[in-house]
Design a protein around this motif. Structure first.
Motif, short mmCIF file in Angstrom:
data_model
loop_
_atom_site.label_atom_id
_atom_site.label_comp_id
_atom_site.label_asym_id
_atom_site.label_seq_id
_atom_site.Cartn_x
_atom_site.Cartn_y
_atom_site.Cartn_z
N GLY A 1 43.22 50.46 39.08
CA GLY A 1 43.05 51.92 38.64
C GLY A 1 42.09 51.79 37.69
O GLY A 1 41.31 50.51 37.36
N TRP B 1 28.15 51.06 39.43
CA TRP B 1 28.12 52.32 40.03
C TRP B 1 26.80 52.99 39.77
O TRP B 1 26.57 53.74 38.90
CB TRP B 1 29.07 53.27 39.37
CG TRP B 1 30.56 52.66 39.86
CD1 TRP B 1 31.45 51.99 38.93
CD2 TRP B 1 31.42 52.82 41.16
NE1 TRP B 1 32.65 51.86 39.56
CE2 TRP B 1 32.65 52.42 40.90
CE3 TRP B 1 31.04 53.83 42.11
CZ2 TRP B 1 33.28 52.43 41.89
CZ3 TRP B 1 31.95 53.72 43.28
CH2 TRP B 1 33.46 53.11 43.14
N SER C 1 41.61 57.86 45.69
CA SER C 1 42.75 57.93 44.62
C SER C 1 44.03 57.24 44.86
O SER C 1 44.29 56.90 45.93
CB SER C 1 42.93 59.44 44.50
OG SER C 1 43.77 59.81 43.48
N LYS D 1 47.77 63.48 41.29
CA LYS D 1 46.51 63.75 41.83
C LYS D 1 46.61 65.03 42.57
O LYS D 1 45.23 65.10 43.08
CB LYS D 1 46.22 62.45 42.55
CG LYS D 1 46.05 61.03 41.83
CD LYS D 1 45.00 61.05 40.70
CE LYS D 1 45.21 59.62 40.02
NZ LYS D 1 43.95 59.60 38.86
N TYR E 1 31.76 58.63 38.61
CA TYR E 1 30.77 58.07 39.76
C TYR E 1 30.34 59.21 40.56
O TYR E 1 29.01 58.86 40.97
CB TYR E 1 31.93 57.16 40.42
CG TYR E 1 32.49 56.10 39.67
CD1 TYR E 1 32.16 55.66 38.41
CD2 TYR E 1 33.71 55.71 40.29
CE1 TYR E 1 32.84 54.60 37.78
CE2 TYR E 1 34.64 54.73 39.47
CZ TYR E 1 34.04 54.34 38.24
OH TYR E 1 34.72 53.44 37.54
P1 ADP Z 1 43.61 56.22 37.67
O1 ADP Z 1 43.25 55.11 36.69
O2 ADP Z 1 44.50 57.22 37.52
O3 ADP Z 1 43.92 55.53 39.08
P2 ADP Z 1 40.69 56.84 37.81
O4 ADP Z 1 39.76 57.67 38.28
O5 ADP Z 1 40.66 56.55 36.08
O6 ADP Z 1 42.02 57.17 38.14
O7 ADP Z 1 40.31 55.30 38.29
C1 ADP Z 1 40.69 54.94 39.66
C2 ADP Z 1 40.04 53.80 39.76
O8 ADP Z 1 40.39 53.20 40.99
C3 ADP Z 1 38.33 54.24 40.25
O9 ADP Z 1 37.52 53.22 40.22
C4 ADP Z 1 38.82 54.29 41.79
O10 ADP Z 1 37.42 54.26 42.62
C5 ADP Z 1 39.58 53.34 42.39
N1 ADP Z 1 40.41 53.40 43.43
C6 ADP Z 1 41.55 54.25 43.49
N2 ADP Z 1 41.94 54.21 44.71
C7 ADP Z 1 41.36 53.31 45.39
C8 ADP Z 1 41.21 52.90 46.88
N3 ADP Z 1 42.35 53.16 47.55
N4 ADP Z 1 40.25 52.11 47.25
C9 ADP Z 1 39.44 51.63 46.37
N5 ADP Z 1 39.26 52.11 45.07
C10 ADP Z 1 40.32 53.20 44.40
#
Ligand code: ADP
Length: 475
Positions: A17, A257, A303, A309, A388
């Protein structure tokens, strides 16, 4: 300044994440500013495979009776950033995720696994001379490193200041009190004025209590966690410590990105040359089996699928989306309950595509190919995906909370609008925001303005890294 940045995940080695993204991007941004930063993380198999120039540099004995602990110095796969991998084959060399087994259960020895990470970091204050590098400041992140300031205090007499960053207060690292002797901490620490939290040990509480200064990843979240809304039981302590609590918004690594040179997407684009975005939309509709309709507003989400979420809000507003002629794509993994509900909805509608997977490359194609990005999080410390989405000309629809409130400008911003913001996490208000978004989407000039504003907002790490630098120096 010699800064040891300690985290349990670091992009591109291991990421689940936002913490991984930050740990991969902030240290290099600090190095650009002239700081001497090393990144410390566990030597998971993926990290050992990808890191370069590995050399064991320090033997740390067997402090937890789980086998030998040592430090490997290495380089990041594609930069000169220096890594220190904490190696303990019995703790880290296994299949599965950094926190969980393949079946989704937490590793049963996480209390030892992450105590070992903090132990190794603190030990550098005593043995740094062996490797010719002793940290002058420690930067710990989230509960996995929450014991670091406690070890600095109880084992080393506070040799250097420790900054602790909260990326998400809802993961508290809570374990039964009995583990305290196993992780080599004295009972003296087991107190409300210490790491005790609701009759248990909390590694998060340890970080919040013993660190010299606390930061979190947006200004609004820094305020919210001092209240019951987002404090998760820590609000009293955080209110007490408010003069040592700063909100610093995360940045984006625009090397990774940027739609102008993203290798994952069907066609490149940038402000003023937006033709590629339509190609990305068509390619995404094809890839996911959605009707190939350029006029259908396409909403996306990438997500973790958890309560936080706001997945329930999305499910409740599907009828509105359907009525508006919208399409929806969701990429995520998480709780079985949400995964199954989403898959059921996708099976019932040709306009909904759900992919239960963690797929970095597809996440880029969704953020590029959609028209709008959904982020109805109940709370959101910072959030990176909306940043992003802004860069990719995909205006976000967000709940006014935490970092979402700080980074997305709704209709109230007039000509500076970058997205759609609703005030309370209830389905009626999300539905109204979706209507507002689709209405704007159908008015070309207005839409182009919103898209361009977002693409031009600058959330590069440079500004935030400078704020961290000033804070390090003040400590
Ligand atoms: P969190 O840290 O609460 O998960 P954020 O938006 O701060 O949320 O960061 C999430 C990161 O993880 C981002 O880079 C997002 O693109 C990535 N991400 C989350 N779920 C997936 C997924 N299923 N596949 C690819 N990337 C993911």
């Amino acid at each position: 300044m010699k800064i040891l940045f300690v985290a349990s995940e670091v992009y591109p080695l291991v990421k689940t994440g936002g913490l991984g993204d930050v740990a991969g991007a902030l240290p290099p941004a600090l190095m650009e500013l002239g700081e001497d930063v090393r990144i410390m993380m566990p030597a998971y198999p993926q990290a050992l495979d990808a890191a370069r120039n590995k050399k064991t540099v320090l033997d740390l004995g067997d402090p937890f009776s789980t086998g030998p602990l040592s430090l490997i110095s290495a380089r990041m796969p594609s930069s000169e950033a220096e890594l220190l991998l904490v190696d303990s084959p019995s703790l880290y060399r296994r299949d599965g995720g950094p926190y969980q087994q393949e079946n989704g259960d937490e590793w049963l020895d996480n209390h030892i696994r992450f105590a070992a990470l903090s132990h190794a970091a603190a030990a550098l204050s005593a043995y740094g001379s062996v490797i010719g590098w002793t940290p002058e400041l420690f930067h710990a992140n989230d509960w996995q490193t929450g014991l670091l300031p406690a070890y600095l205090r109880f084992h080393h007499g506070n040799p250097a200041k420790c900054l602790y960053t909260i990326h998400n207060l809802n993961y508290t690292g809570r374990f039964p009190a009995e583990i305290l002797p196993q992780v080599n901490l004295p009972w003296e620490a087991y107190s409300p004025d210490g790491l005790e939290f609701h009759d248990a040990v909390s590694y998060m509480k340890s970080g919040l209590y013993y660190a010299d200064h606390i930061t979190t990843v947006s200004r609004t979240y820094a305020q919210e966690i001092q209240t019951p809304f987002a404090g998760n039981g820590f609000e009293g302590l955080l209110l007490d410590r408010s003069s040592s609590l700063t909100g610093i918004v995360n940045g984006v690594d625009y090397q990774v990105w940027n739609p102008a040179h993203d290798p994952h997407i069907a066609a490149k684009y940038q402000p003023g040359r937006m033709g590629g975005k339509q190609a990305c939309k068509t390619a995404l509709q094809q890839e996911l089996g959605l009707p190939e309709d350029p006029k259908a507003p396409l909403f996306g989400m990438v997500s973790r699928l958890t309560e936080q979420k706001g997945i329930d809000l999305i499910l409740d507003t599907l009828p509105t989306l359907e009525r508006l002629g919208g399409q929806l794509v969701i990429l995520g993994t998480g709780e079985d309950y949400w995964e199954q509900l989403l898959l059921d909805r996708a099976a019932a509608s040709p306009n909904i595509a759900v992919k239960i997977a963690y797929q970095e490359s597809l996440s880029h194609r969704i953020i590029a190919g959609c028209d709008m990005f959904m982020m109805p999080s109940r709370f959101e410390p910072c959030g990176l995906t909306q940043l992003y989405a802004l860069k990719y000309g995909t205006p976000p629809v967000v709940h006014r909370t935490g970092g979402l409130a700080d980074t997305v400008r709704g209709a109230g911003a007039g000509p500076d609008q970058t997205g759609f913001v609703f005030d309370d996490a209830v389905p009626e208000l999300l539905a109204a925001a979706l209507e507002e978004a689709v209405d704007a989407f159908n008015h070309r000039n207005k839409w182009d303005n919103i898209v361009t504003n977002g693409m031009q907002d600058d959330y590069s790490w440079e500004n935030s890294a400078k704020t961290y630098q000033t804070l390090y120096r003040s400590l």
